[in-house]
Motif scaffolding. Structure first.
Motif, PDB file in Angstrom:
ATOM      1  N   ASP A 169       0.839  -1.191   0.000  1.00  0.00           N
ATOM      2  CA  ASP A 169       0.000   0.000   0.000  1.00  0.00           C
ATOM      3  C   ASP A 169       0.879   1.248   0.000  1.00  0.00           C
ATOM      4  OD1 ASP A 169      -2.226   1.581   0.025  1.00  0.00           O
ATOM      5  OD2 ASP A 169      -2.999   0.895   1.952  1.00  0.00           O
ATOM      6  N   THR A 170       0.230   2.411  -0.105  1.00  0.00           N
ATOM      7  CA  THR A 170       0.902   3.706  -0.004  1.00  0.00           C
ATOM      8  C   THR A 170       0.503   4.364   1.305  1.00  0.00           C
ATOM      9  OG1 THR A 170       0.956   4.030  -2.408  1.00  0.00           O
ATOM     10  CG2 THR A 170       1.145   6.004  -1.025  1.00  0.00           C
ATOM     11  N   LEU A 171       1.478   4.784   2.085  1.00  0.00           N
ATOM     12  CA  LEU A 171       1.219   5.417   3.374  1.00  0.00           C
ATOM     13  C   LEU A 171       1.596   6.891   3.303  1.00  0.00           C
ATOM     14  CD1 LEU A 171       2.538   2.788   5.951  1.00  0.00           C
ATOM     15  CD2 LEU A 171       0.208   3.126   5.142  1.00  0.00           C
ATOM     16  N   LYS A 172       0.737   7.715   3.876  1.00  0.00           N
ATOM     17  CA  LYS A 172       1.001   9.151   3.949  1.00  0.00           C
ATOM     18  C   LYS A 172       0.760   9.627   5.369  1.00  0.00           C
ATOM     19  CE  LYS A 172      -0.202  10.189  -0.869  1.00  0.00           C
ATOM     20  NZ  LYS A 172      -1.051  10.999  -1.776  1.00  0.00           N
TER      21      LYS A 172
ATOM     22  N   SER B  21       5.630  10.482   2.883  1.00  0.00           N
ATOM     23  CA  SER B  21       4.883   9.569   2.021  1.00  0.00           C
ATOM     24  C   SER B  21       5.778   8.406   1.613  1.00  0.00           C
ATOM     25  CB  SER B  21       4.387  10.312   0.777  1.00  0.00           C
ATOM     26  OG  SER B  21       3.704   9.436  -0.092  1.00  0.00           O
ATOM     27  N   ARG B  22       5.201   7.174   1.647  1.00  0.00           N
ATOM     28  CA  ARG B  22       5.913   5.975   1.196  1.00  0.00           C
ATOM     29  C   ARG B  22       4.990   5.198   0.278  1.00  0.00           C
ATOM     30  NH1 ARG B  22      10.113   4.184   4.431  1.00  0.00           N
ATOM     31  NH2 ARG B  22      10.457   2.725   2.713  1.00  0.00           N
ATOM     32  N   GLU B  23       5.471   4.874  -0.906  1.00  0.00           N
ATOM     33  CA  GLU B  23       4.657   4.154  -1.883  1.00  0.00           C
ATOM     34  C   GLU B  23       5.159   2.726  -2.045  1.00  0.00           C
ATOM     35  OE1 GLU B  23       4.525   6.245  -5.543  1.00  0.00           O
ATOM     36  OE2 GLU B  23       3.635   8.066  -4.703  1.00  0.00           O
ATOM     37  N   GLY B  24       4.196   1.786  -2.253  1.00  0.00           N
ATOM     38  CA  GLY B  24       4.536   0.393  -2.527  1.00  0.00           C
ATOM     39  C   GLY B  24       5.234  -0.314  -1.378  1.00  0.00           C
ATOM     40  N   VAL B  25       4.812  -0.064  -0.147  1.00  0.00           N
ATOM     41  CA  VAL B  25       5.443  -0.702   1.019  1.00  0.00           C
ATOM     42  C   VAL B  25       4.497  -1.740   1.612  1.00  0.00           C
ATOM     43  CG1 VAL B  25       6.869   1.296   1.555  1.00  0.00           C
ATOM     44  CG2 VAL B  25       4.587   1.119   2.555  1.00  0.00           C
ATOM     45  N   LEU B  26       5.076  -2.713   2.342  1.00  0.00           N
ATOM     46  CA  LEU B  26       4.308  -3.764   2.996  1.00  0.00           C
ATOM     47  C   LEU B  26       3.706  -3.190   4.277  1.00  0.00           C
ATOM     48  CD1 LEU B  26       3.806  -6.758   2.299  1.00  0.00           C
ATOM     49  CD2 LEU B  26       5.543  -7.347   4.012  1.00  0.00           C
ATOM     50  N   THR B  27       2.391  -3.335   4.443  1.00  0.00           N
ATOM     51  CA  THR B  27       1.711  -2.715   5.580  1.00  0.00           C
ATOM     52  C   THR B  27       0.824  -3.711   6.309  1.00  0.00           C
ATOM     53  OG1 THR B  27      -0.238  -2.029   4.308  1.00  0.00           O
ATOM     54  CG2 THR B  27       1.641  -0.518   4.349  1.00  0.00           C
ATOM     55  N   LEU B  28       0.574  -3.392   7.574  1.00  0.00           N
ATOM     56  CA  LEU B  28      -0.378  -4.120   8.403  1.00  0.00           C
ATOM     57  C   LEU B  28      -1.200  -3.106   9.187  1.00  0.00           C
ATOM     58  CD1 LEU B  28       1.669  -7.068  10.006  1.00  0.00           C
ATOM     59  CD2 LEU B  28      -0.342  -7.299   8.523  1.00  0.00           C
ATOM     60  N   PRO B  29      -2.433  -3.462   9.576  1.00  0.00           N
ATOM     61  CA  PRO B  29      -3.157  -2.583  10.495  1.00  0.00           C
ATOM     62  C   PRO B  29      -2.353  -2.397  11.784  1.00  0.00           C
ATOM     63  CG  PRO B  29      -4.647  -4.205   9.548  1.00  0.00           C
ATOM     64  CD  PRO B  29      -3.256  -4.600   9.136  1.00  0.00           C
ATOM     65  N   GLU B  30      -2.299  -1.170  12.277  1.00  0.00           N
ATOM     66  CA  GLU B  30      -1.464  -0.887  13.441  1.00  0.00           C
ATOM     67  C   GLU B  30      -1.900  -1.684  14.667  1.00  0.00           C
ATOM     68  OE1 GLU B  30       0.302   3.096  15.641  1.00  0.00           O
ATOM     69  OE2 GLU B  30      -0.460   3.175  13.593  1.00  0.00           O
ATOM     70  N   GLY B  31      -3.181  -2.098  14.706  1.00  0.00           N
ATOM     71  CA  GLY B  31      -3.664  -2.895  15.837  1.00  0.00           C
ATOM     72  C   GLY B  31      -3.066  -4.289  15.888  1.00  0.00           C
ATOM     73  N   CYS B  32      -2.455  -4.744  14.792  1.00  0.00           N
ATOM     74  CA  CYS B  32      -1.838  -6.078  14.784  1.00  0.00           C
ATOM     75  C   CYS B  32      -0.460  -6.089  15.429  1.00  0.00           C
ATOM     76  CB  CYS B  32      -1.707  -6.588  13.348  1.00  0.00           C
ATOM     77  SG  CYS B  32      -3.279  -6.822  12.502  1.00  0.00           S
ATOM     78  N   VAL B  33       0.118  -4.915  15.632  1.00  0.00           N
ATOM     79  CA  VAL B  33       1.497  -4.811  16.109  1.00  0.00           C
ATOM     80  C   VAL B  33       1.505  -4.583  17.612  1.00  0.00           C
ATOM     81  CG1 VAL B  33       3.677  -3.571  15.868  1.00  0.00           C
ATOM     82  CG2 VAL B  33       2.192  -3.892  13.874  1.00  0.00           C
ATOM     83  N   GLU B  34       2.366  -5.337  18.312  1.00  0.00           N
ATOM     84  CA  GLU B  34       2.538  -5.191  19.758  1.00  0.00           C
ATOM     85  C   GLU B  34       3.828  -4.421  20.023  1.00  0.00           C
ATOM     86  OE1 GLU B  34       2.618  -9.119  21.316  1.00  0.00           O
ATOM     87  OE2 GLU B  34       0.615  -9.649  20.551  1.00  0.00           O
TER      88      GLU B  34
ATOM     89  N   THR C 169       9.008  -3.290   7.700  1.00  0.00           N
ATOM     90  CA  THR C 169      10.230  -3.322   6.888  1.00  0.00           C
ATOM     91  C   THR C 169      10.956  -4.665   6.981  1.00  0.00           C
ATOM     92  OG1 THR C 169      11.499  -2.350   8.712  1.00  0.00           O
ATOM     93  CG2 THR C 169      10.530  -0.831   7.110  1.00  0.00           C
ATOM     94  N   GLU C 170      10.825  -5.354   8.109  1.00  0.00           N
ATOM     95  CA  GLU C 170      11.483  -6.667   8.292  1.00  0.00           C
ATOM     96  C   GLU C 170      10.633  -7.522   9.217  1.00  0.00           C
ATOM     97  OE1 GLU C 170      15.512  -6.606   9.610  1.00  0.00           O
ATOM     98  OE2 GLU C 170      16.133  -5.041   8.209  1.00  0.00           O
TER      99      GLU C 170
END
Length: 368
Positions: free
Chosen positions: A43-46, A298-311, A351-352
């Protein structure tokens, strides 16, 4: 009959006993919790800084009279477009009695003086024809006559100005006609026929006849919190959302960040301005409230997850990766450390640690 009642009582007792044992058995069973399964997406994040304010015309002027009097005609209404120099209203001058009397007296004196000078000139001209008076004296008499005629014209024009506000030979320059000073749309006409108005001068702002603005050149004016102002600079792209215009987003560009703050209810704010691009077919009214989202990262074409999934724990970040089949009766997860990047408040960059093929534990959806 008694036998039937005994049988029914026995059945009810047995049913109650069975129901009680079933309820207690259900309560002692371990709770199984189900989670939604989320797969990382590209996705693209802004990241935004949000400013609240309103949209205003960049050029908005108040039209004021250059003469005091009473409004005799109003030719324009709010919402109409005008060109520079077009008449909006007319002012009727109410002469001051002292000035009027003085002007009329000056005309009378000028007429008397002209009559006397004209008689002297006629006499001199007649003597000149007989050769008694020299050319020089005749020329001087003619000059005095011209001066007397000019003085009468000036006195008559002064009387016209006192009565009407303008001399007849300068009718096209009349300051009794209130004209627009710019091209644009009339936003407001606060006066009516019969209202008294005061001219603009050193000691008084004057009565506003109309407010005119160029509606094709709009500007967003808003405020941002002091914690965000350091992230802004001129030239940054802005997206405007106007509550009155459903499903319409306007593009803008940041052009001003105030060097000095203002305080509102104990909150330190900084003013920002942005030039708004109005697309064809969209009419933006002056004063619409708007929210401006300024893209700071802004970051385009990056791997994303809903922030609620991250601890988040002790400066590190983790996700729970599904290790068994998704449709298994009991879900199993492996806690895995990941590295994160930009967040827009809803989704976060990974990112990793995980790939697009991994499946991650999401929000809790059910329990049984």
């Amino acid at each position: 009959m008694k036998k039937v009642l005994k049988i029914l009582s026995g059945v009810l007792f047995v049913a109650l006993l069975v129901g009680t044992f079933w309820f207690l058995w259900r309560k002692t069973r371990p709770v199984k919790i189900l989670y939604a399964i989320v797969q990382p997406a590209t996705d693209t994040l802004k990241q935004y800084v949000v400013a609240t304010g309103k949209v205003q015309p960049r050029d908005e002027v108040e039209i004021k009279p250059q003469i005091s009097g009473i409004i005799s005609d109003v030719y324009k209404e709010a919402g109409e477009t005008v060109r520079q120099g077009e008449v909006i209203a007319t002012v009727k001058v109410v002469p001051e009695m002292g000035q009027l009397s003085s002007a009329e007296s000056r005309v009378s004196v000028a007429e008397i003086s002209l009559a006397q000078v004209r008689r002297e000139y006629d006499r001199t001209a007649a003597l000149h024809e007989k050769g008694i008076v020299s050319d020089e004296e005749t020329e001087q008499s003619r000059t005095e006559l011209a001066k007397a005629e000019e003085e009468l014209r000036n006195a008559q024009e002064n009387l016209e100005i006192v009565k009407e506000g303008i001399a007849s030979r300068f009718a096209e320059l009349s300051n009794t006609q209130i004209r627009s000073t710019i091209d644009g749309m009339i936003l407001d006409v606060p006066i009516k026929v019969g209202n008294s108005v005061i001219q603009a001068n050193t000691f008084n702002d004057g009565t506003t006849i109309a407010t005119v603005a160029d509606m094709s050149n709009m500007q967003f004016q808003g405020n941002v919190d002091e914690t965000d102002v350091g992230k802004l600079h001129e030239g940054m792209p802005v997206q405007l959302t106007i509550g009155a215009l459903q499903n319409v987003e306007l593009d803008a560009r940041l052009e001003y960040v105030a060097p000095k703050s203002t305080e509102s209810n104990g909150v330190i704010l900084f003013e920002v301005k942005a030039a708004v691009e109005i697309p064809e077919g969209v009419f933006v009214r002056a004063g619409y409230s708007a929210n401006a989202s300024v893209v700071i990262r802004s970051r385009e074409g990056v791997l994303t997850l809903p922030e609620g999934c991250v601890e988040f724990e002790e400066g590190k970040t983790y996700v729970q990766v599904l290790t068994g089949p998704e449709d298994a009766e009991e879900q199993t997860f492996e806690r895995r450390e990941v590295k994160v990047g930009l967040s827009d408040g809803v989704n976060i960059e990974i990112t990793e640690g995980v790939t697009a093929d991994d499946k991650v534990r999401g929000a809790r959806i059910d329990q049984k």
